[in-house]
Motif scaffolding. Sequence first.
Motif, PDB file in Angstrom:
ATOM      1  N   GLU A 179       0.814  -1.215   0.000  1.00  0.00           N
ATOM      2  CA  GLU A 179       0.000   0.000   0.000  1.00  0.00           C
ATOM      3  C   GLU A 179       0.848   1.267   0.000  1.00  0.00           C
ATOM      4  O   GLU A 179       0.381   2.332  -0.399  1.00  0.00           O
ATOM      5  N   ARG A 180       2.110   1.177   0.437  1.00  0.00           N
ATOM      6  CA  ARG A 180       2.983   2.345   0.452  1.00  0.00           C
ATOM      7  C   ARG A 180       3.195   2.915  -0.945  1.00  0.00           C
ATOM      8  O   ARG A 180       3.478   4.097  -1.119  1.00  0.00           O
ATOM      9  N   HIS A 181       3.037   2.060  -1.961  1.00  0.00           N
ATOM     10  CA  HIS A 181       3.320   2.467  -3.340  1.00  0.00           C
ATOM     11  C   HIS A 181       2.071   2.720  -4.172  1.00  0.00           C
ATOM     12  O   HIS A 181       2.158   2.783  -5.399  1.00  0.00           O
ATOM     13  N   LEU A 182       0.910   2.860  -3.524  1.00  0.00           N
ATOM     14  CA  LEU A 182      -0.312   3.084  -4.284  1.00  0.00           C
ATOM     15  C   LEU A 182      -0.298   4.419  -5.029  1.00  0.00           C
ATOM     16  O   LEU A 182      -1.076   4.619  -5.963  1.00  0.00           O
ATOM     17  N   ALA A 183       0.587   5.322  -4.632  1.00  0.00           N
ATOM     18  CA  ALA A 183       0.721   6.589  -5.355  1.00  0.00           C
ATOM     19  C   ALA A 183       1.158   6.335  -6.788  1.00  0.00           C
ATOM     20  O   ALA A 183       0.911   7.160  -7.676  1.00  0.00           O
ATOM     21  N   TRP A 184       1.823   5.198  -7.036  1.00  0.00           N
ATOM     22  CA  TRP A 184       2.222   4.849  -8.405  1.00  0.00           C
ATOM     23  C   TRP A 184       1.008   4.709  -9.317  1.00  0.00           C
ATOM     24  O   TRP A 184       1.113   4.906 -10.528  1.00  0.00           O
ATOM     25  N   LEU A 185      -0.136   4.352  -8.729  1.00  0.00           N
ATOM     26  CA  LEU A 185      -1.355   4.165  -9.516  1.00  0.00           C
ATOM     27  C   LEU A 185      -2.247   5.403  -9.493  1.00  0.00           C
ATOM     28  O   LEU A 185      -3.393   5.340  -9.936  1.00  0.00           O
ATOM     29  N   GLY A 186      -1.715   6.501  -8.963  1.00  0.00           N
ATOM     30  CA  GLY A 186      -2.451   7.763  -9.045  1.00  0.00           C
ATOM     31  C   GLY A 186      -3.135   8.218  -7.772  1.00  0.00           C
ATOM     32  O   GLY A 186      -3.795   9.258  -7.774  1.00  0.00           O
ATOM     33  N   LEU A 187      -2.999   7.460  -6.676  1.00  0.00           N
ATOM     34  CA  LEU A 187      -3.606   7.886  -5.421  1.00  0.00           C
ATOM     35  C   LEU A 187      -2.759   9.003  -4.809  1.00  0.00           C
ATOM     36  O   LEU A 187      -1.545   8.867  -4.672  1.00  0.00           O
ATOM     37  N   SER A 188      -3.395  10.097  -4.435  1.00  0.00           N
ATOM     38  CA  SER A 188      -2.657  11.243  -3.908  1.00  0.00           C
ATOM     39  C   SER A 188      -2.025  10.905  -2.557  1.00  0.00           C
ATOM     40  O   SER A 188      -2.511  10.045  -1.824  1.00  0.00           O
ATOM     41  N   GLU A 189      -0.936  11.603  -2.250  1.00  0.00           N
ATOM     42  CA  GLU A 189      -0.217  11.357  -0.996  1.00  0.00           C
ATOM     43  C   GLU A 189      -1.098  11.660   0.216  1.00  0.00           C
ATOM     44  O   GLU A 189      -1.080  10.931   1.214  1.00  0.00           O
ATOM     45  N   ALA A 190      -1.882  12.742   0.128  1.00  0.00           N
ATOM     46  CA  ALA A 190      -2.762  13.114   1.247  1.00  0.00           C
ATOM     47  C   ALA A 190      -3.816  12.036   1.498  1.00  0.00           C
ATOM     48  O   ALA A 190      -4.093  11.669   2.646  1.00  0.00           O
ATOM     49  N   ALA A 191      -4.406  11.525   0.408  1.00  0.00           N
ATOM     50  CA  ALA A 191      -5.418  10.472   0.551  1.00  0.00           C
ATOM     51  C   ALA A 191      -4.787   9.188   1.085  1.00  0.00           C
ATOM     52  O   ALA A 191      -5.366   8.505   1.937  1.00  0.00           O
ATOM     53  N   LEU A 192      -3.580   8.879   0.616  1.00  0.00           N
ATOM     54  CA  LEU A 192      -2.899   7.660   1.048  1.00  0.00           C
ATOM     55  C   LEU A 192      -2.604   7.695   2.540  1.00  0.00           C
ATOM     56  O   LEU A 192      -2.750   6.686   3.237  1.00  0.00           O
ATOM     57  N   ASN A 193      -2.212   8.856   3.050  1.00  0.00           N
ATOM     58  CA  ASN A 193      -1.914   8.981   4.477  1.00  0.00           C
ATOM     59  C   ASN A 193      -3.139   8.672   5.336  1.00  0.00           C
ATOM     60  O   ASN A 193      -3.030   8.074   6.409  1.00  0.00           O
ATOM     61  N   LYS A 194      -4.319   9.092   4.876  1.00  0.00           N
ATOM     62  CA  LYS A 194      -5.544   8.841   5.638  1.00  0.00           C
ATOM     63  C   LYS A 194      -6.032   7.402   5.474  1.00  0.00           C
ATOM     64  O   LYS A 194      -6.587   6.810   6.409  1.00  0.00           O
ATOM     65  N   LEU A 195      -5.841   6.837   4.287  1.00  0.00           N
ATOM     66  CA  LEU A 195      -6.384   5.502   3.998  1.00  0.00           C
ATOM     67  C   LEU A 195      -5.472   4.360   4.436  1.00  0.00           C
ATOM     68  O   LEU A 195      -5.953   3.246   4.690  1.00  0.00           O
ATOM     69  N   SER A 196      -4.164   4.620   4.529  1.00  0.00           N
ATOM     70  CA  SER A 196      -3.202   3.541   4.744  1.00  0.00           C
ATOM     71  C   SER A 196      -3.461   2.668   5.980  1.00  0.00           C
ATOM     72  O   SER A 196      -3.142   1.470   5.942  1.00  0.00           O
ATOM     73  N   PRO A 197      -4.023   3.188   7.084  1.00  0.00           N
ATOM     74  CA  PRO A 197      -4.295   2.273   8.211  1.00  0.00           C
ATOM     75  C   PRO A 197      -5.391   1.256   7.921  1.00  0.00           C
ATOM     76  O   PRO A 197      -5.531   0.279   8.657  1.00  0.00           O
ATOM     77  N   PHE A 198      -6.155   1.476   6.843  1.00  0.00           N
ATOM     78  CA  PHE A 198      -7.333   0.637   6.591  1.00  0.00           C
ATOM     79  C   PHE A 198      -7.322  -0.053   5.225  1.00  0.00           C
ATOM     80  O   PHE A 198      -8.239  -0.815   4.927  1.00  0.00           O
ATOM     81  N   VAL A 199      -6.323   0.208   4.398  1.00  0.00           N
ATOM     82  CA  VAL A 199      -6.231  -0.456   3.101  1.00  0.00           C
ATOM     83  C   VAL A 199      -4.857  -1.101   2.964  1.00  0.00           C
ATOM     84  O   VAL A 199      -3.901  -0.705   3.624  1.00  0.00           O
ATOM     85  N   THR A 200      -4.786  -2.092   2.107  1.00  0.00           N
ATOM     86  CA  THR A 200      -3.528  -2.781   1.860  1.00  0.00           C
ATOM     87  C   THR A 200      -3.457  -3.176   0.401  1.00  0.00           C
ATOM     88  O   THR A 200      -4.446  -3.059  -0.343  1.00  0.00           O
TER      89      THR A 200
END
Length: 308
Positions: A179-200
């Motif tokens: 999930e740390r690399h989901l930004a490669w698929l276009g997910l914004s860094e801000a959204a990733l920071n909020k979602l990372s505890p709940f997505v993988t």
Amino acid sequence: MTIHQQKGVALLSAMVTVSIVAALASGAMWLRWQRVEVEIAARGQAQTAWLLSGAFAWSRLILSEDGKANRQTPVDHLGEPWAIEVEESKISSFLSQDKQLLEGDADVFITGRIRDEQAKLNVRNLVAGGTVDIPFLRVLQRLCSDLNVDPGVLQPLVVAMASMDDATQSERSLLPSSERHLAWLGLSEAALNKLSPFVTWLPTPTRVNVNTAPVEVLMALLPTLGRAQATSLLLARERNHWTNIAQFREAVGSSAYSLSDSLVSVNTDYFKVRGSIRYEGTTQLEEALMHRNVSDVRIVWRRHAQGL
């Protein structure tokens, strides 16, 4: 040139020579000190890496034994030994019962934990065979809304994943490994920071383990489930975990009627192990994703971690 001038020149030459020798000696000592420090740091890193390898082997053993114990009825919950976090402890305390033997031991401390990665929503489920899984997309959208994240941030993910089947082998090698690399698929860094505890992001599609899922994930899975009810479910789960999905549905009630069996389970195949070793001023933190098939446990990837 007079005798006094000659003596003055000789004295000055001697002082210059001494200064040069002192500077060269100082430089040589500094280089030697630097090399020693680099060697000590490298040795420390090698030793901590070796100790972490031992810690990961221990984690594999715990997960393997748990798999053997649950072979007949595969169930994983937070009351099992693998879920107990190891607070910072001196390694030698695990190796000897005689406290007198601990006096001369090096100060080597270990911290670690095992987490169920299937307690989270696996983004890998979003697209199957080039087709978007609409029910799962809606689950992710509800999670975004609950976390005050614009659900529109998922659109680049959907587009990128839908094109995976047409990607070349070299393009596939650039896909995320976590999930740390989901930004490669276009997910914004801000959204990733909020979602990372709940997505993988796991190597294969997976179901959510309702025995370990947090409140936010349960609310995303069950659209009519309120936070108060979800919290009550977790409290009841601590007393008695669910051994099958039928028990979970009964505990949830009417909110679970629309929940597909393809989304949830009561057991887990993927775990994330995070460990820290502190040794002689050197601290090394690593994590590994482990896949368990009954009692066979293998490491999918291992890397430096960002924090426990």
